[in-house]
Write a protein that holds these residues in place. Sequence first.
Motif, PDB file in Angstrom:
ATOM      1  N   GLY A 223      10.358   9.475  35.996  1.00  0.00           N
ATOM      2  CA  GLY A 223      11.369   8.815  36.812  1.00  0.00           C
ATOM      3  C   GLY A 223      10.827   7.573  37.488  1.00  0.00           C
ATOM      4  O   GLY A 223      11.493   6.532  37.559  1.00  0.00           O
ATOM      5  N   ALA A 224       9.587   7.669  37.985  1.00  0.00           N
ATOM      6  CA  ALA A 224       8.974   6.506  38.627  1.00  0.00           C
ATOM      7  C   ALA A 224       8.771   5.378  37.632  1.00  0.00           C
ATOM      8  O   ALA A 224       9.015   4.201  37.945  1.00  0.00           O
ATOM      9  CB  ALA A 224       7.639   6.904  39.256  1.00  0.00           C
ATOM     10  N   ALA A 225       8.334   5.699  36.410  1.00  0.00           N
ATOM     11  CA  ALA A 225       8.124   4.676  35.390  1.00  0.00           C
ATOM     12  C   ALA A 225       9.426   3.957  35.055  1.00  0.00           C
ATOM     13  O   ALA A 225       9.468   2.724  34.936  1.00  0.00           O
ATOM     14  CB  ALA A 225       7.522   5.300  34.135  1.00  0.00           C
ATOM     15  N   GLN A 226      10.506   4.730  34.905  1.00  0.00           N
ATOM     16  CA  GLN A 226      11.791   4.098  34.621  1.00  0.00           C
ATOM     17  C   GLN A 226      12.255   3.248  35.794  1.00  0.00           C
ATOM     18  O   GLN A 226      12.815   2.158  35.616  1.00  0.00           O
ATOM     19  CB  GLN A 226      12.830   5.172  34.282  1.00  0.00           C
ATOM     20  CG  GLN A 226      12.588   5.812  32.930  1.00  0.00           C
ATOM     21  CD  GLN A 226      13.633   6.861  32.591  1.00  0.00           C
ATOM     22  OE1 GLN A 226      13.941   7.739  33.394  1.00  0.00           O
ATOM     23  NE2 GLN A 226      14.182   6.790  31.391  1.00  0.00           N
ATOM     24  N   GLY A 227      12.024   3.726  37.003  1.00  0.00           N
ATOM     25  CA  GLY A 227      12.397   2.955  38.184  1.00  0.00           C
ATOM     26  C   GLY A 227      11.626   1.659  38.297  1.00  0.00           C
ATOM     27  O   GLY A 227      12.163   0.626  38.730  1.00  0.00           O
ATOM     28  N   ILE A 228      10.353   1.680  37.898  1.00  0.00           N
ATOM     29  CA  ILE A 228       9.541   0.462  37.923  1.00  0.00           C
ATOM     30  C   ILE A 228      10.132  -0.579  36.972  1.00  0.00           C
ATOM     31  O   ILE A 228      10.251  -1.761  37.304  1.00  0.00           O
ATOM     32  CB  ILE A 228       8.076   0.789  37.563  1.00  0.00           C
ATOM     33  CG1 ILE A 228       7.416   1.558  38.723  1.00  0.00           C
ATOM     34  CG2 ILE A 228       7.286  -0.478  37.245  1.00  0.00           C
ATOM     35  CD1 ILE A 228       6.061   2.153  38.373  1.00  0.00           C
ATOM     36  N   GLY A 229      10.518  -0.135  35.768  1.00  0.00           N
ATOM     37  CA  GLY A 229      11.136  -1.063  34.825  1.00  0.00           C
ATOM     38  C   GLY A 229      12.436  -1.631  35.346  1.00  0.00           C
ATOM     39  O   GLY A 229      12.716  -2.837  35.221  1.00  0.00           O
ATOM     40  N   TRP A 230      13.255  -0.777  35.947  1.00  0.00           N
ATOM     41  CA  TRP A 230      14.546  -1.182  36.517  1.00  0.00           C
ATOM     42  C   TRP A 230      14.328  -2.191  37.643  1.00  0.00           C
ATOM     43  O   TRP A 230      15.037  -3.201  37.739  1.00  0.00           O
ATOM     44  CB  TRP A 230      15.247   0.072  37.021  1.00  0.00           C
ATOM     45  CG  TRP A 230      16.671  -0.061  37.423  1.00  0.00           C
ATOM     46  CD1 TRP A 230      17.383  -1.204  37.667  1.00  0.00           C
ATOM     47  CD2 TRP A 230      17.579   1.032  37.632  1.00  0.00           C
ATOM     48  NE1 TRP A 230      18.674  -0.894  38.021  1.00  0.00           N
ATOM     49  CE2 TRP A 230      18.820   0.465  38.002  1.00  0.00           C
ATOM     50  CE3 TRP A 230      17.464   2.413  37.554  1.00  0.00           C
ATOM     51  CZ2 TRP A 230      19.947   1.254  38.294  1.00  0.00           C
ATOM     52  CZ3 TRP A 230      18.574   3.188  37.834  1.00  0.00           C
ATOM     53  CH2 TRP A 230      19.803   2.629  38.200  1.00  0.00           C
ATOM     54  N   ALA A 231      13.348  -1.934  38.476  1.00  0.00           N
ATOM     55  CA  ALA A 231      13.127  -2.782  39.638  1.00  0.00           C
ATOM     56  C   ALA A 231      12.615  -4.164  39.267  1.00  0.00           C
ATOM     57  O   ALA A 231      12.963  -5.160  39.927  1.00  0.00           O
ATOM     58  CB  ALA A 231      12.134  -2.113  40.588  1.00  0.00           C
ATOM     59  N   LEU A 232      11.815  -4.263  38.209  1.00  0.00           N
ATOM     60  CA  LEU A 232      11.103  -5.512  37.951  1.00  0.00           C
ATOM     61  C   LEU A 232      11.603  -6.307  36.748  1.00  0.00           C
ATOM     62  O   LEU A 232      11.439  -7.528  36.722  1.00  0.00           O
ATOM     63  CB  LEU A 232       9.610  -5.226  37.768  1.00  0.00           C
ATOM     64  CG  LEU A 232       8.878  -4.669  38.995  1.00  0.00           C
ATOM     65  CD1 LEU A 232       7.412  -4.433  38.672  1.00  0.00           C
ATOM     66  CD2 LEU A 232       9.024  -5.605  40.190  1.00  0.00           C
ATOM     67  N   ASN A 233      12.188  -5.657  35.750  1.00  0.00           N
ATOM     68  CA  ASN A 233      12.488  -6.405  34.528  1.00  0.00           C
ATOM     69  C   ASN A 233      13.832  -6.112  33.869  1.00  0.00           C
ATOM     70  O   ASN A 233      14.438  -7.012  33.285  1.00  0.00           O
ATOM     71  CB  ASN A 233      11.384  -6.155  33.490  1.00  0.00           C
ATOM     72  CG  ASN A 233      10.077  -6.812  33.853  1.00  0.00           C
ATOM     73  OD1 ASN A 233       9.997  -8.023  33.955  1.00  0.00           O
ATOM     74  ND2 ASN A 233       9.044  -6.000  34.058  1.00  0.00           N
ATOM     75  N   GLU A 234      14.279  -4.868  33.892  1.00  0.00           N
ATOM     76  CA  GLU A 234      15.392  -4.481  33.038  1.00  0.00           C
ATOM     77  C   GLU A 234      16.740  -4.953  33.575  1.00  0.00           C
ATOM     78  O   GLU A 234      17.045  -4.766  34.754  1.00  0.00           O
ATOM     79  CB  GLU A 234      15.418  -2.964  32.869  1.00  0.00           C
ATOM     80  CG  GLU A 234      14.179  -2.399  32.182  1.00  0.00           C
ATOM     81  CD  GLU A 234      14.250  -0.889  32.023  1.00  0.00           C
ATOM     82  OE1 GLU A 234      15.351  -0.378  31.712  1.00  0.00           O
ATOM     83  OE2 GLU A 234      13.225  -0.216  32.221  1.00  0.00           O
TER      84      GLU A 234
END
Length: 758
Positions: free
Chosen positions: A651-662
Amino acid sequence: MAFDPRYTGRAFTQVGSRPIRADGIDKVTGRARYGADFNMAGQLVGRILRSPHAHAIIRSIDTSRAKSLAGVKAVITAADLPDLTDGDGFLYDVLDNCLARTKVLYDGHAVAAVAALDARTARQALKLIDVEYELLPHVTDVDEAMEDSAPLVSDTMFTEGLEQKPTTPSNIIRRVIHGHGDVTAGFAEADVILERSFRTEQTHQGYIEPHACVANFNPDGTADLWVCTQGHFVYRQHCAKLLGIDASKLRVTPSEIGGGFGGKTHVWTEPVALALSREAGRPVKLVMTREEVFRASGPTSSTSIDVRIGARMDGTITASEATLRYSSGAYAGEWADYGSMTAFACYKLDNVTTVGYDVLVNRPKTAAYRAPSAPMAAFAVESTMDEVAKTIGMDVMAFRIKNAAQEGTRSSYGPVFGPIGLGATLDAAQNHPHMKAPLGANQGRGVACAFWFNGGGQTCVDLNIGMDGTVSLALGTVDVGGSRASLSLVAAEELGIDYAQVHAVVADTSSIGYNDMTDGSRGTFSSSMATISAARNAIETMRERAAKMWDIPIDDVAWEGGHAIAMGKQHGNLGKLSLKEIAAQSGKTGGPIAGHSEIVADGAGVSFATHLCDIEVDPETGRSQILRYTVIQDAGRAVHPTYVEGQYQGGAAQGIGWALNEEYVYGKDGRLQNAGFLDYRIPVCSDLPMIDTQIIEIPNPNHPYGVRGVGENPIVAPLAAIGNAVANATGVRMTHIPMSPPRILAALDGQHGGATVP
């Protein structure tokens, strides 16, 4: 035996251990069968023709040239999948999304489908279908869609939830309101009031496996569907209704699932595959391309959110309110309700109001994405919480601890919380080595809290004991994160045997009773409750068999540590009988031994977490690098700690992508411009730090083992934790997700501000 779901505080021998998952070897060696791995003799290749327009009337569809192409066995349009929904608005939307009726509502909307002998012929047939469109104005932005002058996505949509029933259609699907107290009076008591606005862009779940199915309509009117899904019983109900057959005549078998995260809870292409098979008289295999997954399956909502928080100088929050606007795609959804309920759920508030709006736009139908709607709401609220704390000169952790929800707190959405773990996660974060680690130049640390409801629902389990003492556990909840291993541990724990003696399978819809969708973090919670109940039923049978073998009353037989034990001095010479010994004699004592359970699993324990994030921002390029990340979350009881930690990290990994790039990027023509992993950038290993985890266990009193769902909460906090870290690293508050390098650089340069940088 009556089943008592209450937590008893028992000690565990199997639960809490970390055995290897039984399906792991097949998955890492390539033997596991996913949706696209299944084939049937004589199967055809299915393909779908999709609209190149964001909004248009379908004037005509001519399929004659496609039908005459050698190798084409079926061509269908909406006329071949008639409306059998009996006025069910939800199912009608599913039907219209599968094959457009009169209008196409987004770039990628399905308009026709073919089945051919091979993929090349199928692709060629699609090019021979002639569709005449009349283009209509479109709208893809959630704020623009709410304006009176916006093009109407649907002229039959009248806003629900207003004081007066509207007389004109609107893109606003509904308004929802939650809260209690008097926010006006609360703000009057505040020493500081901050109001901020935020935007988040639409993102996709990014599962590795595209949607895939094989459909076979039999001559006798029955049908089979092999499919990657999070809920094969729900797929059966929806597909059977849309095809006009009894649900009992459709058998749905779930494959292994290569990721779902909520995106495989909806029917997208399966009714089309079944209709093609019915038309062709042969099995049809239909696999989405990655471009189709992005253009035509369910991403999450884009949002626009306003937050207002008032506080006294001593750190007491006096009032909070938020207005949340969620895009729903081209069909009605209920995403704003979830966002409105979760926004302030982490805090004890006397005066709170949230107002949510679901809004139609010319984008694909929105689907759940792991704690749907909560990450956007948390980003807005937790970012503002940080600013309020700093404005009154209070440490951001101390501010959260002072206002944290606890047992007995009336939640912002209504219910009063029982035992919860938010305070414990905050205390753990405060004392974690991460909090004390030094930071360098251009680096910042962020913290954020998270909440998710968790769910229960209808669940059915079969437990069968073989004559060799092994246990077969048949489940109806799809395994999306290692639940078969966890449920095997639960069965072993309850029966008093070793984990290796239990084998769990996910059964098809004809082999077990109905189960709800695997979503809402309900899989392990609900199925473990049913597994415990089924095991206890089997234990009763084994006590009866042992009593029969010993020729003593059943009341004189106890079950301990995997054995029947004769109680009382008069039976002192009988000793004990193991499960294996009892099973070996089952043919002579009454036949096979089994336990069965069907329940509605109530009492799901809510979930709280606290996340910590360290980030470094390059002031020359705007590029961010996550240096360290920690997830601290209450699991109630970690059945299999390794997989609990895996959920936290995922969940944290997906959130990192959402927050910074996706983000989804739409052009002025309403078409998706980045429908692929080359341009839609999910995190790769080099983007991620080692993600630390800490499991907190505050048992859920409504589950025999204290279990709470864990799968969704981990994605709620990252957007806010990273946003707060960026603010501390740069001195600039970013209010637009994703915080991509161009947005950060523009904000650092003072261009446009953080909220509206394109």
